[in-house]
Design a protein around this motif. Sequence first.
Motif, PDB file in Angstrom:
ATOM      1  N   MET A   1       0.283  75.007  65.044  1.00 43.70           N
ATOM      2  CA  MET A   1      -0.510  74.547  66.171  1.00 43.70           C
ATOM      3  C   MET A   1      -0.742  75.725  67.104  1.00 43.70           C
ATOM      4  O   MET A   1       0.166  76.489  67.386  1.00 43.70           O
ATOM      5  CB  MET A   1       0.240  73.433  66.890  1.00 43.70           C
ATOM      6  CG  MET A   1      -0.516  72.873  68.049  1.00 43.70           C
ATOM      7  SD  MET A   1       0.361  71.470  68.720  1.00 43.70           S
ATOM      8  CE  MET A   1       0.364  71.907  70.425  1.00 43.70           C
ATOM      9  N   THR A   2      -1.940  75.850  67.568  1.00 47.42           N
ATOM     10  CA  THR A   2      -2.238  76.924  68.519  1.00 47.42           C
ATOM     11  C   THR A   2      -2.082  76.394  69.927  1.00 47.42           C
ATOM     12  O   THR A   2      -2.275  75.220  70.196  1.00 47.42           O
ATOM     13  CB  THR A   2      -3.673  77.442  68.317  1.00 47.42           C
ATOM     14  OG1 THR A   2      -4.576  76.357  68.524  1.00 47.42           O
ATOM     15  CG2 THR A   2      -3.850  77.986  66.916  1.00 47.42           C
ATOM     16  N   THR A   3      -1.744  77.278  70.820  1.00 44.59           N
ATOM     17  CA  THR A   3      -1.591  76.885  72.219  1.00 44.59           C
ATOM     18  C   THR A   3      -2.690  77.540  73.020  1.00 44.59           C
ATOM     19  O   THR A   3      -3.141  78.643  72.709  1.00 44.59           O
ATOM     20  CB  THR A   3      -0.222  77.337  72.756  1.00 44.59           C
ATOM     21  OG1 THR A   3      -0.104  78.748  72.578  1.00 44.59           O
ATOM     22  CG2 THR A   3       0.900  76.633  72.028  1.00 44.59           C
ATOM     23  N   PRO A   4      -3.164  76.834  74.053  1.00 43.69           N
ATOM     24  CA  PRO A   4      -4.197  77.439  74.881  1.00 43.69           C
ATOM     25  C   PRO A   4      -3.631  78.644  75.635  1.00 43.69           C
ATOM     26  O   PRO A   4      -2.484  78.661  76.041  1.00 43.69           O
ATOM     27  CB  PRO A   4      -4.608  76.328  75.837  1.00 43.69           C
ATOM     28  CG  PRO A   4      -3.590  75.261  75.724  1.00 43.69           C
ATOM     29  CD  PRO A   4      -2.827  75.491  74.464  1.00 43.69           C
ATOM     30  N   SER A   5      -4.446  79.639  75.765  1.00 41.38           N
ATOM     31  CA  SER A   5      -4.005  80.830  76.491  1.00 41.38           C
ATOM     32  C   SER A   5      -5.140  81.309  77.391  1.00 41.38           C
ATOM     33  O   SER A   5      -6.284  80.933  77.221  1.00 41.38           O
ATOM     34  CB  SER A   5      -3.604  81.933  75.505  1.00 41.38           C
ATOM     35  OG  SER A   5      -4.716  82.270  74.713  1.00 41.38           O
ATOM     36  N   GLY A   6      -4.799  82.147  78.311  1.00 36.95           N
ATOM     37  CA  GLY A   6      -5.805  82.709  79.201  1.00 36.95           C
ATOM     38  C   GLY A   6      -6.109  81.776  80.348  1.00 36.95           C
ATOM     39  O   GLY A   6      -5.241  81.121  80.905  1.00 36.95           O
TER      40      GLY A   6
ATOM     41  N   TYR B   1      -7.950  72.351  74.629  1.00 38.06           N
ATOM     42  CA  TYR B   1      -7.612  72.300  73.203  1.00 38.06           C
ATOM     43  C   TYR B   1      -8.218  71.068  72.545  1.00 38.06           C
ATOM     44  O   TYR B   1      -8.591  71.087  71.389  1.00 38.06           O
ATOM     45  CB  TYR B   1      -6.087  72.289  73.050  1.00 38.06           C
ATOM     46  CG  TYR B   1      -5.630  72.210  71.624  1.00 38.06           C
ATOM     47  CD1 TYR B   1      -5.689  73.318  70.790  1.00 38.06           C
ATOM     48  CD2 TYR B   1      -5.149  71.017  71.091  1.00 38.06           C
ATOM     49  CE1 TYR B   1      -5.278  73.259  69.486  1.00 38.06           C
ATOM     50  CE2 TYR B   1      -4.724  70.943  69.783  1.00 38.06           C
ATOM     51  CZ  TYR B   1      -4.795  72.069  68.986  1.00 38.06           C
ATOM     52  OH  TYR B   1      -4.379  72.009  67.688  1.00 38.06           O
ATOM     53  N   TRP B   2      -8.330  69.964  73.302  1.00 40.08           N
ATOM     54  CA  TRP B   2      -8.805  68.703  72.733  1.00 40.08           C
ATOM     55  C   TRP B   2     -10.293  68.488  72.913  1.00 40.08           C
ATOM     56  O   TRP B   2     -10.832  67.490  72.450  1.00 40.08           O
ATOM     57  CB  TRP B   2      -8.032  67.542  73.370  1.00 40.08           C
ATOM     58  CG  TRP B   2      -6.576  67.653  73.108  1.00 40.08           C
ATOM     59  CD1 TRP B   2      -5.623  68.021  73.992  1.00 40.08           C
ATOM     60  CD2 TRP B   2      -5.917  67.434  71.871  1.00 40.08           C
ATOM     61  NE1 TRP B   2      -4.399  68.040  73.403  1.00 40.08           N
ATOM     62  CE2 TRP B   2      -4.549  67.674  72.073  1.00 40.08           C
ATOM     63  CE3 TRP B   2      -6.332  67.059  70.604  1.00 40.08           C
ATOM     64  CZ2 TRP B   2      -3.611  67.545  71.074  1.00 40.08           C
ATOM     65  CZ3 TRP B   2      -5.387  66.931  69.605  1.00 40.08           C
ATOM     66  CH2 TRP B   2      -4.052  67.168  69.838  1.00 40.08           C
ATOM     67  N   ARG B   3     -10.993  69.396  73.600  1.00 38.49           N
ATOM     68  CA  ARG B   3     -12.437  69.244  73.780  1.00 38.49           C
ATOM     69  C   ARG B   3     -13.182  69.564  72.503  1.00 38.49           C
ATOM     70  O   ARG B   3     -12.728  70.326  71.660  1.00 38.49           O
ATOM     71  CB  ARG B   3     -12.923  70.187  74.882  1.00 38.49           C
ATOM     72  CG  ARG B   3     -12.589  69.696  76.251  1.00 38.49           C
ATOM     73  CD  ARG B   3     -13.606  70.185  77.257  1.00 38.49           C
ATOM     74  NE  ARG B   3     -13.253  69.640  78.548  1.00 38.49           N
ATOM     75  CZ  ARG B   3     -12.809  70.369  79.553  1.00 38.49           C
ATOM     76  NH1 ARG B   3     -12.718  71.664  79.440  1.00 38.49           N
ATOM     77  NH2 ARG B   3     -12.494  69.793  80.681  1.00 38.49           N
ATOM     78  N   ARG B   4     -14.358  68.998  72.376  1.00 38.80           N
ATOM     79  CA  ARG B   4     -15.209  69.302  71.233  1.00 38.80           C
ATOM     80  C   ARG B   4     -15.715  70.724  71.355  1.00 38.80           C
ATOM     81  O   ARG B   4     -15.955  71.220  72.457  1.00 38.80           O
ATOM     82  CB  ARG B   4     -16.399  68.356  71.181  1.00 38.80           C
ATOM     83  CG  ARG B   4     -16.003  66.958  70.849  1.00 38.80           C
ATOM     84  CD  ARG B   4     -17.210  66.115  70.672  1.00 38.80           C
ATOM     85  NE  ARG B   4     -16.799  64.752  70.340  1.00 38.80           N
ATOM     86  CZ  ARG B   4     -17.629  63.770  70.114  1.00 38.80           C
ATOM     87  NH1 ARG B   4     -18.922  63.972  70.197  1.00 38.80           N
ATOM     88  NH2 ARG B   4     -17.180  62.585  69.812  1.00 38.80           N
TER      89      ARG B   4
END
Length: 110
Positions: free
Chosen positions: A1-6, A13-16
Amino acid sequence: MTTPSGASTPDDYWRRPGTGDGDAAERSPAGPAPAPTSGYAGPPPSTPPPAGWRPPVHLEPTPPRRLPVQDMAGLDAAEQRSQRVTYGFGAAAGVVLVVLVCLLCSRIIF
C-alpha cells in the motif's frame, strides 16, 4: 500500500484519478455526459412460423393408471405405532444417559 506524501491530504489516496485537465477542484462540471452510442441495433426482425409447422403426431400415449385407494385409518394407526416406538427408544436412551451421568458424577464426588 502506498501512503500519501508531500502536500496531499489523506483523502487524496481515495480520489478518482484526474483526466489530465487539471486538479479535481479546478474542473467545472461540463453538464450531462453524452449518451454512449453503440453499434448494436437490436435483434433482427422475426417472422412467425407457418401454420402447420409442428410435426404430425402418430402415436398417442396411454392414459395414466388409477392409483389404488389408500386406507387412511390404517396409515394413521401405523404412524401412531411407529411414533410410540420412536418415543420408547428415545426414553430408554435418555434413562441410560441419566444413569451414566449420575455414575460419573458420583465417582468424581466420592
